[in-house]
Design a protein around this motif. Structure first.
Motif, mmCIF file in Angstrom:
data_model
loop_
_atom_site.group_PDB
_atom_site.id
_atom_site.type_symbol
_atom_site.label_atom_id
_atom_site.label_comp_id
_atom_site.label_asym_id
_atom_site.label_seq_id
_atom_site.Cartn_x
_atom_site.Cartn_y
_atom_site.Cartn_z
ATOM 1 N N GLN A 149 22.711 37.721 38.012
ATOM 2 C CA GLN A 149 24.160 37.531 38.056
ATOM 3 C C GLN A 149 24.896 38.706 37.431
ATOM 4 O O GLN A 149 25.938 39.133 37.928
ATOM 5 C CB GLN A 149 24.550 36.231 37.341
ATOM 6 C CG GLN A 149 24.104 34.990 38.053
ATOM 7 C CD GLN A 149 24.499 33.726 37.303
ATOM 8 O OE1 GLN A 149 25.463 33.718 36.565
ATOM 9 N NE2 GLN A 149 23.740 32.666 37.512
ATOM 10 N N LYS A 180 31.222 37.758 35.185
ATOM 11 C CA LYS A 180 29.958 37.022 35.253
ATOM 12 C C LYS A 180 30.194 35.519 35.174
ATOM 13 O O LYS A 180 29.505 34.732 35.837
ATOM 14 C CB LYS A 180 29.035 37.482 34.129
ATOM 15 C CG LYS A 180 27.653 36.901 34.240
ATOM 16 C CD LYS A 180 26.734 37.406 33.149
ATOM 17 C CE LYS A 180 25.408 36.702 33.277
ATOM 18 N NZ LYS A 180 24.811 36.380 32.036
ATOM 19 N N ILE A 201 31.028 34.278 38.598
ATOM 20 C CA ILE A 201 29.831 34.263 39.449
ATOM 21 C C ILE A 201 28.960 33.060 39.109
ATOM 22 O O ILE A 201 28.439 32.377 39.991
ATOM 23 C CB ILE A 201 29.052 35.587 39.330
ATOM 24 C CG1 ILE A 201 29.866 36.713 39.982
ATOM 25 C CG2 ILE A 201 27.663 35.473 39.947
ATOM 26 C CD1 ILE A 201 29.333 38.089 39.784
ATOM 27 N N SER A 202 28.819 32.786 37.824
ATOM 28 C CA SER A 202 28.031 31.643 37.387
ATOM 29 C C SER A 202 28.593 30.339 37.967
ATOM 30 O O SER A 202 27.839 29.486 38.452
ATOM 31 C CB SER A 202 28.005 31.579 35.859
ATOM 32 O OG SER A 202 27.274 30.466 35.420
#
Length: 168
Positions: free
Chosen positions: A21, A32, A35-36
């Motif tokens: 990621q 990030k 994205i998570s």
């Protein structure tokens, strides 16, 4: 066949490219944490985020959204820069002994730019090269006698004489 969701496709993308990621975040500029949430299915990425991911990995946006289309999109002129940006290039650049650490940093930073920002960087480099060339030409021209005017014989064209002449 049931349509996959974006979270499933993002997991496939990470696995396919062998990335984490954090790598995806660095490459796309997407935080990030976002994205998570996309990967967990807690949020669906907006269209601009899907485009950023697709551009960074030369992935078909429709595939990323879960449609039954090929993962990789056809390479166009717009995408050609990102088609070659992969983790192997970073290793290749890092192992070129002729490049200084600073030069290696320039190359790897460039590869991480989105295509639109690469275009801006390319344009700026072209402008700098043009300015540099003009500077070289001006210095060369300043070092040579003028050929665009006729100077009568016997006229002293040295700078000292011209500077001392009250008529100038």
């Amino acid at each position: 066949m049931e349509r996959k969701n974006c979270a499933e496709r993002l997991k496939e993308l990470l696995e396919y490219f062998g990335i984490k990621q954090n790598d995806l975040s660095k490459r796309t500029g997407i935080p990030k944490s976002a994205i998570s949430m996309y990967i967990k299915g807690e949020r669906v990425p907006k269209q601009n985020r899907i485009s950023d991911i697709a551009d960074a990995y030369n992935i078909n946006e429709a595939w990323l959204m879960g449609f039954d289309v090929p993962m990789k999109r056809q390479i166009s002129d717009r995408d050609i820069g990102n088609a070659f940006a992969n983790d192997n290039l970073f290793d290749i650049i890092d192992n070129i002994p002729a490049l200084s650490p600073h030069e290696k940093s320039h190359f790897t930073n460039y590869l991480q730019l989105l295509e639109i920002n690469r275009k801006k960087a390319d344009d700026y480099v072209e402008q700098l090269l043009s300015i540099q060339q003009m500077d070289v030409e001006l210095r060369l021209n300043a070092a040579h006698a003028r050929t665009d005017i006729d100077i009568p014989e016997g006229v002293d064209t040295s700078e000292d004489d011209i500077m001392d002449d009250e008529n100038f």
